[in-house]
Motif scaffolding. Structure first.
Motif, PDB file in Angstrom:
ATOM      1  N   LEU A 287      39.704  41.481  40.148  1.00 31.43           N
ATOM      2  CA  LEU A 287      39.067  41.216  41.692  1.00 31.43           C
ATOM      3  C   LEU A 287      39.462  42.194  42.520  1.00 31.43           C
ATOM      4  O   LEU A 287      40.803  42.073  43.119  1.00 31.43           O
ATOM      5  N   PRO A 288      38.699  42.457  43.779  1.00 32.78           N
ATOM      6  CA  PRO A 288      39.094  42.736  45.158  1.00 32.78           C
ATOM      7  C   PRO A 288      40.096  42.081  45.848  1.00 32.78           C
ATOM      8  O   PRO A 288      40.222  41.063  46.089  1.00 32.78           O
ATOM      9  N   LEU A 289      41.097  42.846  46.472  1.00 34.63           N
ATOM     10  CA  LEU A 289      42.428  41.984  47.136  1.00 34.63           C
ATOM     11  C   LEU A 289      42.023  41.798  48.598  1.00 34.63           C
ATOM     12  O   LEU A 289      42.595  41.223  49.007  1.00 34.63           O
ATOM     13  N   PHE A 290      41.800  42.627  48.856  1.00 34.00           N
ATOM     14  CA  PHE A 290      40.667  42.392  50.334  1.00 34.00           C
ATOM     15  C   PHE A 290      40.156  42.687  50.657  1.00 34.00           C
ATOM     16  O   PHE A 290      39.108  42.935  50.324  1.00 34.00           O
TER      17      PHE A 290
ATOM     18  N   SER B 201      33.623  46.710  44.156  1.00 35.42           N
ATOM     19  CA  SER B 201      34.242  45.681  44.236  1.00 35.42           C
ATOM     20  C   SER B 201      33.629  44.996  42.782  1.00 35.42           C
ATOM     21  O   SER B 201      34.637  43.841  42.335  1.00 35.42           O
ATOM     22  N   ARG B 202      33.154  45.535  42.152  1.00 32.24           N
ATOM     23  CA  ARG B 202      32.649  44.987  40.812  1.00 32.24           C
ATOM     24  C   ARG B 202      32.219  45.795  39.654  1.00 32.24           C
ATOM     25  O   ARG B 202      31.463  46.808  39.868  1.00 32.24           O
ATOM     26  N   PRO B 203      33.406  45.348  38.393  1.00 33.78           N
ATOM     27  CA  PRO B 203      34.529  44.679  38.222  1.00 33.78           C
ATOM     28  C   PRO B 203      35.709  44.728  38.706  1.00 33.78           C
ATOM     29  O   PRO B 203      36.876  45.649  38.412  1.00 33.78           O
ATOM     30  N   GLY B 204      36.334  44.307  39.764  1.00 35.19           N
ATOM     31  CA  GLY B 204      37.367  44.742  40.355  1.00 35.19           C
ATOM     32  C   GLY B 204      37.287  45.539  41.507  1.00 35.19           C
ATOM     33  O   GLY B 204      36.381  46.179  42.081  1.00 35.19           O
ATOM     34  N   SER B 205      38.792  45.921  42.091  1.00 35.39           N
ATOM     35  CA  SER B 205      38.771  47.547  43.027  1.00 35.39           C
ATOM     36  C   SER B 205      39.823  47.960  42.442  1.00 35.39           C
ATOM     37  O   SER B 205      41.121  48.072  41.358  1.00 35.39           O
ATOM     38  N   SER B 206      39.781  49.677  42.697  1.00 32.86           N
ATOM     39  CA  SER B 206      41.015  50.260  42.765  1.00 32.86           C
ATOM     40  C   SER B 206      41.698  50.422  43.522  1.00 32.86           C
ATOM     41  O   SER B 206      40.699  50.629  44.939  1.00 32.86           O
TER      42      SER B 206
ATOM     43  N   CYS C   2      47.101  50.595  35.299  1.00 36.22           N
ATOM     44  CA  CYS C   2      47.823  49.035  36.021  1.00 36.22           C
ATOM     45  C   CYS C   2      47.693  48.230  36.430  1.00 36.22           C
ATOM     46  O   CYS C   2      46.351  47.949  37.607  1.00 36.22           O
ATOM     47  N   ALA C   3      47.464  46.722  36.145  1.00 35.38           N
ATOM     48  CA  ALA C   3      47.676  45.782  36.753  1.00 35.38           C
ATOM     49  C   ALA C   3      47.978  44.946  38.202  1.00 35.38           C
ATOM     50  O   ALA C   3      49.033  44.830  37.493  1.00 35.38           O
ATOM     51  N   ILE C   4      47.464  45.307  38.992  1.00 34.48           N
ATOM     52  CA  ILE C   4      47.682  44.122  39.984  1.00 34.48           C
ATOM     53  C   ILE C   4      46.926  43.606  40.640  1.00 34.48           C
ATOM     54  O   ILE C   4      45.793  43.934  41.096  1.00 34.48           O
TER      55      ILE C   4
END
Length: 222
Positions: free
Chosen positions: A36-39, A140-145, A187-189
């Protein structure tokens, strides 16, 4: 005040807790991705929506600390390692950095657009200097880089970043072999603290290079 370029004279570096499967004499550029987006909406990031006044004197728009236009990547260790980025603002109501990248500047016009933000994520000391750590959050979807950056603080409009290595800590590596010529490693952060810790460690290593603003978009005639 000059911009700090975190450039070392050689590529070799000591193995750190963040040195995973990469060799010690290689610069790493792992893809960093969060589920998911961290910010999010209320966090400090650029561009950001701003408004002022009221009634007939009301004004609004998107503020940025990063200069819009075309940026060139260069690597002091490899004169042929040229790459191009374009950062432009989406609009005045919905503030995004529309980002594209390409091997040639003339290819930016047709590049895939990603909706991104420039996010200051903290500061650290490199030698005797304090540097700002930044990330570009894309998607933003699915998640962010994320792309890790650094610069020396000077209070000016930003026109240059050091591009940091992205050497994934072993526990965060996700990999399922290759699909023909396509890799699966990333890299999963998944926390801001993890991202900051990784950026802080990468700031101590020789960088990938730097990106620098060179002017507004220049496209060939259609």
């Amino acid at each position: 005040m000059s911009i700090l370029l975190l450039v070392a004279p050689a590529l070799a570096h000591a193995m750190s807790p963040y040195a995973s499967a990469q060799e010690a004499n290689e610069r790493a550029d792992d893809l960093i991705h969060a589920d998911l987006p961290l910010f999010l909406h209320d966090d400090e990031k650029y561009p950001k929506y701003v408004s002022d006044g009221e009634g007939d004197n009301w004004s609004f728009g998107c503020a940025t600390r990063v200069r819009w236009g075309d940026w060139k990547f260069s690597d002091p260790q490899d004169a042929e390692a040229e790459h191009w980025y374009r950062f432009t603002n989406y609009g005045v109501f919905h503030c995004y950095a529309m980002t594209t990248d390409a091997h040639e500047r003339t290819e930016l016009k047709e590049g895939l657009v990603e909706y991104s933000f420039f996010v200051p994520i903290g500061t650290t000391r490199v030698g005797e200097r304090m540097v700002e750590l930044w990330a570009i959050q894309s998607g933003s979807r699915p998640g962010s880089s994320y792309r890790l950056l650094a610069r020396e603080p000077d209070g000016k409009m930003i026109t240059r970043f050091t591009m940091l290595q992205q050497n994934c800590p072993g526990h965060a590596v996700r990999e399922a072999g290759n699909l023909d010529i396509s890799g699966t490693r990333y890299c999963a952060i998944n926390s801001r603290l993890e991202l900051f810790n990784l950026a802080e460690a990468m700031a101590q290593l020789p960088p990938l290079g730097m990106i620098e603003h060179v002017g507004g978009p220049i496209d060939p005639a259609d």
